[in-house]
Design an enzyme around this catalytic site. Structure first.
Site, PDB file in Angstrom:
ATOM      1  CD  GLU A   1       4.311  -9.400 -13.915  1.00  0.00           C
ATOM      2  OE1 GLU A   1       5.283  -9.159 -14.532  1.00  0.00           O
ATOM      3  OE2 GLU A   1       4.473  -8.921 -12.681  1.00  0.00           O
TER       4      GLU A   1
ATOM      5  NE  ARG B   1       4.135   1.162  -1.160  1.00  0.00           N
ATOM      6  CZ  ARG B   1       5.020   0.666  -0.847  1.00  0.00           C
ATOM      7  NH1 ARG B   1       6.554   1.083  -1.214  1.00  0.00           N
ATOM      8  NH2 ARG B   1       5.287   0.047   0.294  1.00  0.00           N
TER       9      ARG B   1
ATOM     10  CG  ASN C   1       2.425  -1.248   3.347  1.00  0.00           C
ATOM     11  OD1 ASN C   1       2.022  -2.247   3.039  1.00  0.00           O
ATOM     12  ND2 ASN C   1       3.688  -1.168   3.054  1.00  0.00           N
ATOM     13  N   GLY C   2       0.651  -3.390   5.564  1.00  0.00           N
ATOM     14  CA  GLY C   2       1.186  -4.668   6.366  1.00  0.00           C
ATOM     15  C   GLY C   2       0.153  -5.739   6.537  1.00  0.00           C
TER      16      GLY C   2
ATOM     17  CD1 TRP D   1      -2.250  -5.201  -4.419  1.00  0.00           C
ATOM     18  CD2 TRP D   1      -1.794  -6.636  -2.745  1.00  0.00           C
ATOM     19  NE1 TRP D   1      -2.095  -6.551  -4.999  1.00  0.00           N
ATOM     20  CE2 TRP D   1      -1.805  -7.483  -3.760  1.00  0.00           C
ATOM     21  CE3 TRP D   1      -1.720  -6.909  -1.398  1.00  0.00           C
ATOM     22  CZ2 TRP D   1      -1.644  -8.362  -3.740  1.00  0.00           C
ATOM     23  CZ3 TRP D   1      -1.388  -8.259  -1.224  1.00  0.00           C
ATOM     24  CH2 TRP D   1      -1.404  -9.200  -2.501  1.00  0.00           C
TER      25      TRP D   1
ATOM     26  CE  LYS E   1       7.896  -1.641 -10.387  1.00  0.00           C
ATOM     27  NZ  LYS E   1       8.280  -2.083 -11.467  1.00  0.00           N
TER      28      LYS E   1
ATOM     29  CD  GLU F   1      10.790 -11.179 -16.453  1.00  0.00           C
ATOM     30  OE1 GLU F   1      10.559 -11.776 -15.341  1.00  0.00           O
ATOM     31  OE2 GLU F   1      10.698  -9.979 -16.350  1.00  0.00           O
TER      32      GLU F   1
ATOM     33  CE  LYS G   1       7.269  -8.439 -16.667  1.00  0.00           C
ATOM     34  NZ  LYS G   1       8.360  -8.755 -15.779  1.00  0.00           N
TER      35      LYS G   1
ATOM     36  CG  HIS H   1      10.998 -34.810 -19.513  1.00  0.00           C
ATOM     37  ND1 HIS H   1      11.471 -36.195 -19.439  1.00  0.00           N
ATOM     38  CD2 HIS H   1      11.968 -34.196 -20.109  1.00  0.00           C
ATOM     39  CE1 HIS H   1      12.580 -36.456 -19.900  1.00  0.00           C
ATOM     40  NE2 HIS H   1      12.980 -35.233 -20.496  1.00  0.00           N
TER      41      HIS H   1
ATOM     42  CB  CYS I   1      -1.100   0.171   1.345  1.00  0.00           C
ATOM     43  SG  CYS I   1      -1.783  -1.478   1.550  1.00  0.00           S
TER      44      CYS I   1
HETATM   45  C1  AGP Z   1       7.589  -8.301 -12.152  1.00  0.00           C
HETATM   46  O1  AGP Z   1       6.956  -7.917 -13.140  1.00  0.00           O
HETATM   47  C2  AGP Z   1       6.681  -8.320 -10.777  1.00  0.00           C
HETATM   48  N1  AGP Z   1       6.326  -6.749 -10.643  1.00  0.00           N
HETATM   49  C3  AGP Z   1       7.158  -8.887  -9.530  1.00  0.00           C
HETATM   50  O2  AGP Z   1       7.421 -10.023 -10.049  1.00  0.00           O
HETATM   51  C4  AGP Z   1       8.776  -8.556  -8.950  1.00  0.00           C
HETATM   52  O3  AGP Z   1       9.711  -8.691  -9.857  1.00  0.00           O
HETATM   53  C5  AGP Z   1       8.718  -9.227  -7.737  1.00  0.00           C
HETATM   54  O4  AGP Z   1       7.531  -8.595  -6.810  1.00  0.00           O
HETATM   55  C6  AGP Z   1       9.990  -8.752  -6.833  1.00  0.00           C
HETATM   56  O5  AGP Z   1      10.098  -7.243  -6.850  1.00  0.00           O
HETATM   57  P1  AGP Z   1      11.294  -6.635  -6.135  1.00  0.00           P
HETATM   58  O6  AGP Z   1      12.486  -6.729  -7.337  1.00  0.00           O
HETATM   59  O7  AGP Z   1      11.038  -5.306  -5.851  1.00  0.00           O
HETATM   60  O8  AGP Z   1      12.126  -7.345  -4.998  1.00  0.00           O
END
Ligand code: AGP
Length: 614
Positions: A494, A27, A101-102, A75, A609, A487, A491, A510, A2
């Protein structure tokens, strides 16, 4: 997760808080809310579901009056994304106002206890126990700071909280317990700021104090006083931070993700700047925090991270083996911290985290330190917690990344890991002068090669136009391209919500091969490296099952157009650095697919994020 913003000073708080929140919205964006207090103690609360823009357009031209205010972008963890669950939350009388936040892990028993004592709860959140707890402490004559301290001592879990009270309208109290994400205090002229992240302070101040775990602060317009949650008084001197690049916009781009993909040559160049010297070859990592003896004593490296940073870590593992000559492994930070890892003072744990605030990674760093390992952060965010936990930090210098889907920090992390591997290799006598020179010469070409890879944008868009209605995708790669396949799949998932899996291509037969049919596009990273022939085998096996192949190929490859329905070319690059080139069209593919599907590219559903909860 958050975003948190607070203001106390001589100006109207609401527009300042809302502007700060707009810079933190990446965030969390399930809901947003603000609370403003005027000097006579009149409190106005405004909350709305969805993005911050819903709240700002509702308040437009009619900002709640007052010079003390707090705001939050959420969030959701406990309770759905509803207006009642949006922060701020208040106690029964509406006197104490809290944003958080938490996660409050013991919220159920606290809620039962508080309800039994007469508290009226209005939301389903874990957070709401906090204002009720504080209110109860206030009844025995404590002030807001004392009551907050007493209340937080009852809380288990993670919490960064910002609190105000109708009866103390010129005071904010903030606290941070158990790695709940950052809290930074900004010093202005006759005004003070509180935020979860630096971008919220851009344009207001560069003079800041970061709270450590277990710190509290009482903030008024003229300054701040610090203490530990235990009550011990602290002295904290503000430091000056570089916020130059923090106030950022999309420029000519429709989305931050497109802008950040385009910025990658510069991001990599900035990461190299000052760290790599080409003639004579040398690497400088002054913030590493490991002396020559410590480096000589290393027996192994463990590279940890989450999400994209874990994928970068997988590439880094290969660098540690091949450039530093050290046995290396990777792990999800979330698994590492709980698996009782066997590490000691000769182990180097590299924690990759662009934000430097991911709670799983921070906790894994603490665990590694407890076990006596050397710990170094690979991080993009100066002042973040990861940079303060470890022995040292290797910075990627990508500038702030706003899109929730990481792009430029993936390349930045890999670049930083490469630099570090060269540094360790040279210090350990593994990478001799000539080989170091070659490794760094390769690196010098990288920004230009990434720029070349960006030219595949039109080809990538054409591929996206053919495949954007597919519901499943497979990504295959071998060697250094395996993490890139992971990756690419991450992407796509996401930002476009297409189901995608990344596999080591050898694994395909496999199990995953059972999924392949005419409706399953398979992205095969088949550049000309040691694995090329094996990748051609994979492609043939996919074709034999009527799968559609999208090949990522080295420029000039004439064989792949005969085998694959679609070919996207990337420039030839040194094998170890090829991941930084092949990742680019995969990022663009995800972007274009998401755009064609009408997705919310910069703020995909359910994501945030910075993940500061477990
Ligand atoms: C990547 O596109 C994501 N936003 C997510 O997987 C991110 O890489 C992950 O949360 C780790 O974040 P950080 O690098 O800030 O630790």
């Amino acid at each position: 997760m958050c975003g948190i913003v607070g203001y106390v000073g001589g100006r109207e708080a609401a527009p300042i808080v809302l502007e700060g929140l707009s810079r933190l919205e990446y965030r969390g964006y399930d809901s947003a809310g603000i609370a403003v207090l005027d000097a006579s103690g009149i409190l106005t609360l405004a909350r709305d579901v969805g993005k911050l823009s819903n709240l700002t357009s509702r308040l437009e031209g009619a900002y709640p009056p007052g010079c003390t205010g707090i705001g939050h972008t959420r969030w959701a963890t406990h309770g759905g994304a509803t207006e009642l669950n949006a922060h701020p939350h208040v106690d029964t009388a509406g006197d104490v106002v809290v944003i958080h936040n938490g996660i409050v892990e013991n919220h159920r028993e606290l809620r039962d206890e508080l309800v039994f004592a007469g508290a009226v709860f209005r939301s389903e959140t874990d957070t709401e126990v906090i204002p009720h707890l504080i209110a109860r402490e206030l009844t025995i004559g404590l002030n807001l700071e004392e009551a907050t301290r007493a209340a937080l001592q009852r809380i288990q879990g993670a919490a960064a909280v910002l609190v105000m009270r109708r009866q103390e309208p010129d005071v904010l109290v903030a606290a941070r317990i158990a790695n709940a994400g950052g809290v930074v205090i900004g010093y202005g002229e006759g005004e003070m700021f509180v935020a979860s992240d630096l971008p919220a302070l851009a344009g207001h101040t560069r003079s800041v104090v970061f709270l450590d775990d277990g710190d509290m602060v009482r903030v008024t317009a003229t300054g701040a006083t610090y203490s530990r949650l235990s009550g011990e008084v602290l002295t904290r001197e503000p430091q000056t931070v570089d916020l130059e690049n923090t106030a950022i916009g999309k420029g000519v781009y429709e989305h931050y993700m497109a802008k950040e993909i385009a910025e990658q040559p510069e991001a990599v160049l900035d990461t190299l700047r000052g760290a790599a010297q080409f003639d004579p070859p040398a690497v400088f990592l002054p913030g590493l925090g490991l002396d020559d003896d410590a480096i000589a004593s290393l027996s192994r490296v463990v590279v940890i991270g989450m999400g994209t940073s874990l994928n970068a870590a997988q590439v880094g593992r290969i660098y540690m083996e091949q450039l530093a000559g050290l046995p290396a492994e990777t792990d999800n930070a979330s698994e590492f911290r709980y698996r009782r890892p066997i590490i000691d003072g000769t182990s180097l744990v590299l924690a990759v985290a662009q934000s430097g605030e991911t709670v799983d990674t921070l906790e894994a760093m603490h665990e590694a330190k407890r076990r006596g390992a050397r710990v170094v952060a690979i991080c993009n965010t100066p002042g973040s917690q990861a940079t303060r936990i470890g022995d040292g930090t290797v910075f990627l210098r990508c500038g702030p990344e706003v899109a929730v889907a990481s792009t430029k920090t993936f390349l930045g992390s890999i670049t930083a890991l490469y630099l570090l591997a060269c540094y360790l290799g040279e210090k350990r006598g593994f990478l001799t002068g000539r080989r170091l020179g070659q490794a760094l010469d390769d690196l010098a070409r990288l920004p230009q090669l990434i720029g070349e890879a960006l030219k595949s944008d039109a080809a990538t868009l054409a591929v996206a136009e053919r495949h954007y209605q597919s519901e499943h995708f497979l990504f295959l790669g071998r060697g250094p391209q395996f993490p890139v396949a992971m990756e690419g799949a991450l992407k796509l998932k996401e930002v476009s919500y297409i189901h995608a899996e990344g596999y080591a291509a050898g694994e395909m037969k496999h199990g995953p091969i059972a999924l392949i049919d005419a409706a399953m596009p398979v992205v095969a990273i088949a550049v000309k490296d040691d694995h090329y022939t094996k990748m051609l085998n994979n492609i043939d096996q996919v074709r034999a099952r009527e799968g559609k192949v999208i090949a990522i190929a080295t420029a000039g490859d004439t064989l792949l157009p005969e085998k694959a329905q679609d070919v996207i070319y990337v420039p030839e690059a040194p094998t170890l650095l090829q991941p930084l080139v092949t990742a680019v069209p995969l990022q663009m593919l995800a972007y274009h697919m998401a755009r064609l599907r009408g997705c919310d590219i910069d703020q995909p559903r359910n994501l945030a994020k910075t993940v500061t909860v477990e």
